[in-house]
Design an enzyme around this catalytic site. Structure first.
Site, PDB file in Angstrom:
ATOM      1  N   HIS A 239      -8.212   1.611  -0.473  1.00  0.00           N
ATOM      2  CA  HIS A 239      -8.203   0.674  -1.600  1.00  0.00           C
ATOM      3  C   HIS A 239      -9.605   0.200  -1.973  1.00  0.00           C
ATOM      4  CE1 HIS A 239      -3.889   0.761  -1.615  1.00  0.00           C
ATOM      5  NE2 HIS A 239      -3.901   0.542  -0.315  1.00  0.00           N
TER       6      HIS A 239
ATOM      7  N   SER B   9       0.839  -1.200   0.000  1.00  0.00           N
ATOM      8  CA  SER B   9       0.000   0.000   0.000  1.00  0.00           C
ATOM      9  C   SER B   9       0.876   1.253   0.000  1.00  0.00           C
ATOM     10  CB  SER B   9      -0.969  -0.039   1.187  1.00  0.00           C
ATOM     11  OG  SER B   9      -1.880   1.044   1.144  1.00  0.00           O
TER      12      SER B   9
END
Length: 301
Positions: free
Chosen positions: A190, A87
Site C-alpha cells: 500500500h 487489504s
C-alpha cells in the site's frame, strides 16, 4: 445489522487450517479454490513453516482461500449483512458479496500476490504497526523515518511501510507515547513501491467480469464507502495496491450503518480486536476453529 469481516496479510499462522480441513464442505471448497489459484493451500495451511507462509505469493491466496471456504460454511442470507475486507481481505469480501466469482478472486489474488512478491524482492522493505501516540506526532515520525502511513486501522493503530532501513529507523525511535511492532509481511504494501504490482493486477482485472452485489454490498478501504457496483469494486482493488488502507473509515461506516455484530473469517482475530476497541458494544465473533461455526450461525440468525 451484521458485518462479515475478512482479514489481511499477516493474520496467517502456521497450521491454522489443520482443524478446518476436518470439515468436509470446507476441505472441498479449499481444494477447488487452490486449483483456481494454482497454489497448494492445504499444505500451506497445515504444514508450511512461518517463513514460507509469509511469502506474499503464498500468504495472499492462503488468506483469501481460507476466508471464502469458511464463508461458504456459514450459509448466510445476503440481505442480512455487509462485508468488509482489510487489504487482501477486500478480494474475499468482493467474492462474498457476489461482485466477482470466487474463481476470479483466486485468479486475481494469484496475480496480485506474485506481483507484490516480485516488487518486494526488488528492494528490501517491510511494515511496522505503531500502537498509541498522538496521530499527528505518529505521522510526523513515520515521515521522518522515510516511511509511508500504509494502514489507518483505528483504535490508535497506524501501520508504517517503507524500505527496510526506514522501518528499522522507526523501530529504533518510536514516536512519543507509542510502541512499534514489526509485522510478518515481506514488503511495503500500500505504498508507491508497489506500482509494478498495481499495473500487473490492472491487466488481469481488465479481463474480469463484474456483477452487482447480491446483498447490501462491501465497504471500500479507500474511504469506507458502501459499494454495490462490482466494476467500481474491481477498479478500487487495483488502485488500493498503492494507496493506504483506511480501515478507520470502514469502522466509521459500520457505526453509521448501525452494525451491531461482526463475524471475522479465518485466519480470524485481528479485525475483531480492532472492532472491540473502536466500536464498544458491538458483538464480535472470530471464526478461529470450526467449533465457532454454530455460534456464528446463531449470531447471524
Amino acid at each position: 445489522m451484521l458485518a462479515v469481516l475478512a482479514p489481511g496479510q499477516g493474520a496467517q499462522r502456521p497450521g491454522f487450517l489443520q482443524e478446518w480441513l476436518a470439515v468436509p464442505a470446507f476441505a472441498a471448497s479449499l481444494r477447488t479454490l487452490a486449483r483456481d489459484a494454482d497454489v497448494d493451500l492445504v499444505s500451506a495451511g497445515t504444514e508450511l513453516p512461518e517463513e514460507r507462509i509469509t511469502d506474499t505469493a503464498v500468504a495472499q491466496p492462503l488468506i483469501v482461500g481460507a476466508g471464502l471456504a469458511a464463508f461458504g460454511c456459514l450459509d448466510l442470507d445476503p440481505a442480512t449483512f455487509v462485508v468488509a475486507g482489510h487489504s487482501v481481505g477486500e478480494f474475499t469480501a468482493a467474492a462474498a458479496a457476489g461482485m466477482i466469482t470466487a474463481a476470479d478472486a483466486m485468479r486475481l489474488i494469484r496475480v496480485r500476490g506474485a506481483a507484490m512478491a516480485q516488487a518486494s524482492s526488488a528492494l528490501p522493505s517491510g511494515m511496522a504497526a505503531v500502537l498509541g501516540g498522538e496521530e499527528h506526532e505518529v505521522l510526523a515520525a513515520i515521515a521522518a523515518a522515510g516511511c509511508d502511513a500504509a494502514n489507518f486501522n483505528g483504535a490508535g493503530q497506524i501501520v508504517a511501510a517503507g524500505p527496510a532501513e526506514a522501518v528499522a529507523r522507526l523501530l529504533a525511535a518510536p514516536p512519543a507515547g507509542s510502541r512499534v511492532r514489526p509485522l510478518p509481511v515481506a514488503g511495503a504494501f500500500h505504498t508507491r513501491l508497489m506500482a509494478q504490482a498495481r499495473d500487473a493486477l490492472a491487466a488481469a482485472a481488465a479481463r474480469t467480469e463484474a456483477a452487482a452485489a447480491v446483498g447490501r454490498g462491501a465497504l471500500s478501504n479507500l474511504d469506507g464507502a458502501l459499494l454495490t457496483s462490482g466494476r467500481q469494486v474491481i477498479d478500487r482493488l487495483v488502485e488500493q495496491v498503492c494507496l493506504p488502507v483506511r480501515w478507520d473509515a470502514c469502522l466509521a461506516t459500520m457505526s453509521e450503518l448501525g452494525v451491531t455484530a461482526v463475524i471475522e473469517l479465518p485466519p480470524a482475530g485481528t479485525l475483531t480486536a480492532l472492532v472491540r476497541r473502536a466500536l464498544p458494544g458491538v458483538e464480535t465473533l472470530a471464526l478461529r476453529t470450526p467449533e465457532d461455526l454454530l455460534a456464528a450461525r446463531e449470531l447471524a440468525a
